[in-house]
Design an enzyme around this catalytic site. Structure first.
Site, PDB file in Angstrom:
ATOM      1  N   SER A  38       0.843  -1.204   0.000  1.00 30.26           N
ATOM      2  CA  SER A  38       0.000   0.000   0.000  1.00 30.26           C
ATOM      3  C   SER A  38       0.875   1.251   0.000  1.00 30.26           C
ATOM      4  CB  SER A  38      -0.952   0.004   1.207  1.00 30.26           C
ATOM      5  OG  SER A  38      -0.217  -0.048   2.414  1.00 30.26           O
ATOM      6  N   GLY A  39       2.134   1.106   0.358  1.00 28.80           N
ATOM      7  CA  GLY A  39       3.058   2.248   0.293  1.00 28.80           C
ATOM      8  C   GLY A  39       3.635   2.678   1.631  1.00 28.80           C
ATOM      9  N   SER A 108       0.142  -4.207  10.552  1.00 25.19           N
ATOM     10  CA  SER A 108      -0.691  -4.194  11.769  1.00 25.19           C
ATOM     11  C   SER A 108      -2.163  -4.440  11.449  1.00 25.19           C
ATOM     12  CB  SER A 108      -0.505  -2.890  12.556  1.00 25.19           C
ATOM     13  OG  SER A 108      -0.526  -1.733  11.761  1.00 25.19           O
TER      14      SER A 108
HETATM   15  P1  ADP Z   1       4.547  -1.448   1.889  1.00 28.57           P
HETATM   16  O1  ADP Z   1       5.640  -0.913   2.776  1.00 28.57           O
HETATM   17  O2  ADP Z   1       3.183  -0.953   2.267  1.00 28.57           O
HETATM   18  O3  ADP Z   1       4.586  -2.943   1.722  1.00 28.57           O
HETATM   19  P2  ADP Z   1       6.091  -0.308  -0.279  1.00 28.57           P
HETATM   20  O4  ADP Z   1       6.309   1.125   0.132  1.00 28.57           O
HETATM   21  O5  ADP Z   1       7.226  -1.272  -0.039  1.00 28.57           O
HETATM   22  O6  ADP Z   1       4.748  -0.831   0.406  1.00 28.57           O
HETATM   23  O7  ADP Z   1       5.707  -0.374  -1.820  1.00 28.57           O
HETATM   24  C1  ADP Z   1       4.701   0.429  -2.396  1.00 28.57           C
HETATM   25  C2  ADP Z   1       4.936   0.577  -3.886  1.00 28.57           C
HETATM   26  O8  ADP Z   1       3.879   1.398  -4.429  1.00 28.57           O
HETATM   27  C3  ADP Z   1       6.243   1.276  -4.210  1.00 28.57           C
HETATM   28  O9  ADP Z   1       6.797   0.661  -5.366  1.00 28.57           O
HETATM   29  C4  ADP Z   1       5.793   2.727  -4.507  1.00 28.57           C
HETATM   30  O10 ADP Z   1       6.660   3.386  -5.391  1.00 28.57           O
HETATM   31  C5  ADP Z   1       4.410   2.528  -5.118  1.00 28.57           C
HETATM   32  N1  ADP Z   1       3.480   3.667  -4.964  1.00 28.57           N
HETATM   33  C6  ADP Z   1       2.720   4.202  -5.937  1.00 28.57           C
HETATM   34  N2  ADP Z   1       1.963   5.217  -5.475  1.00 28.57           N
HETATM   35  C7  ADP Z   1       2.226   5.341  -4.165  1.00 28.57           C
HETATM   36  C8  ADP Z   1       1.762   6.229  -3.130  1.00 28.57           C
HETATM   37  N3  ADP Z   1       0.862   7.183  -3.324  1.00 28.57           N
HETATM   38  N4  ADP Z   1       2.255   6.059  -1.892  1.00 28.57           N
HETATM   39  C9  ADP Z   1       3.158   5.087  -1.661  1.00 28.57           C
HETATM   40  N5  ADP Z   1       3.632   4.221  -2.583  1.00 28.57           N
HETATM   41  C10 ADP Z   1       3.190   4.341  -3.841  1.00 28.57           C
END
Ligand code: ADP
Length: 201
Positions: A38-39, A108
């Protein structure tokens, strides 16, 4: 419950509020929750960098990173996830006491575990800020930066949140960010605006 019988709390001479005065900003815990991909890590890292550049004491606790050390003995059952978050909550509490604007990025998935962490913090000072990164699972699955959804669909990862394990959406988080509609920068800006509005920074 403290197990040891002869343990007393030692009161510090420097208080958290003294640190806030010296730092010229408050401390709090920004708790980022959401599905895998999710980012959370991306937003946490960018937020930390933005705050650091503004001379704010900040630090990220990341789900994957703590599982390399502090929580390396734990798995992904509900019990293990609970203990993982209990430890992280206590570490975050120490960091907030040390005046650090702390960012935690953890799936979480259980509301009860998140609420246990919220309960560690002072609600009067709004020290716990729950940030829900709302992202449709189909988008998370398309992104799949670590290839985990692919493995989970193939049955190679048991208890994978959103596939074979539940995710309980936060009912009343301080901030909801739709990361399937917003850019990373817009997502970070929403949190910065909240911190400013609450006079934390
Ligand atoms: P998580 O930590 O939730 O597992 P990650 O940050 O590792 O997720 O990965 C999220 C991916 O989604 C990344 O490749 C990032 O570049 C992409 N992405 C696209 N849009 C967004 C956004 N608005 N916020 C965060 N990540 C994003």
């Amino acid at each position: 419950m403290v197990k040891g019988k002869n343990i007393k709390w030692h009161k510090a001479k420097v208080t958290k509020k003294d640190r806030w005065m010296q730092n010229a900003h408050r401390s709090a815990l920004i708790w980022i929750t959401g599905l895998s991909a999710s980012g959370k890590s991306t937003v946490a890292t960018e937020l930390e960098h933005t705050l650091f550049c503004r001379k704010i004491n900040t630090f990220v606790l990341d789900g994957d990173n703590v599982r390399h050390g502090l929580c390396k003995d734990l798995g992904f059952s509900a019990e293990c996830r609970k203990e993982n978050l209990r430890r992280v909550g206590e570490v975050a509490k120490l960091l907030v006491d040390a005046g650090v604007l702390t960012i935690a990025a953890f799936i979480s998935p259980y509301a009860a575990d998140r609420n246990n962490i919220r309960a560690l913090f002072n609600s009067d000072d709004e020290e716990f800020i729950e940030v829900y990164l709302k992202c449709d699972i189909s988008i998370c699955e398309q992104r799949d930066p670590k290839g985990l959804y692919k493995k989970a669909r193939a049955g190679e990862i048991p208890q994978f949140t959103g596939i074979s394990d539940p995710y309980e959406e936060p009912l009343a988080p301080e901030i909801i960010i739709e990361t399937d509609r917003l850019t990373v920068q817009e997502s970070v800006d929403m949190i910065i605006d909240h911190l400013r509005g609450r006079k934390i920074i």
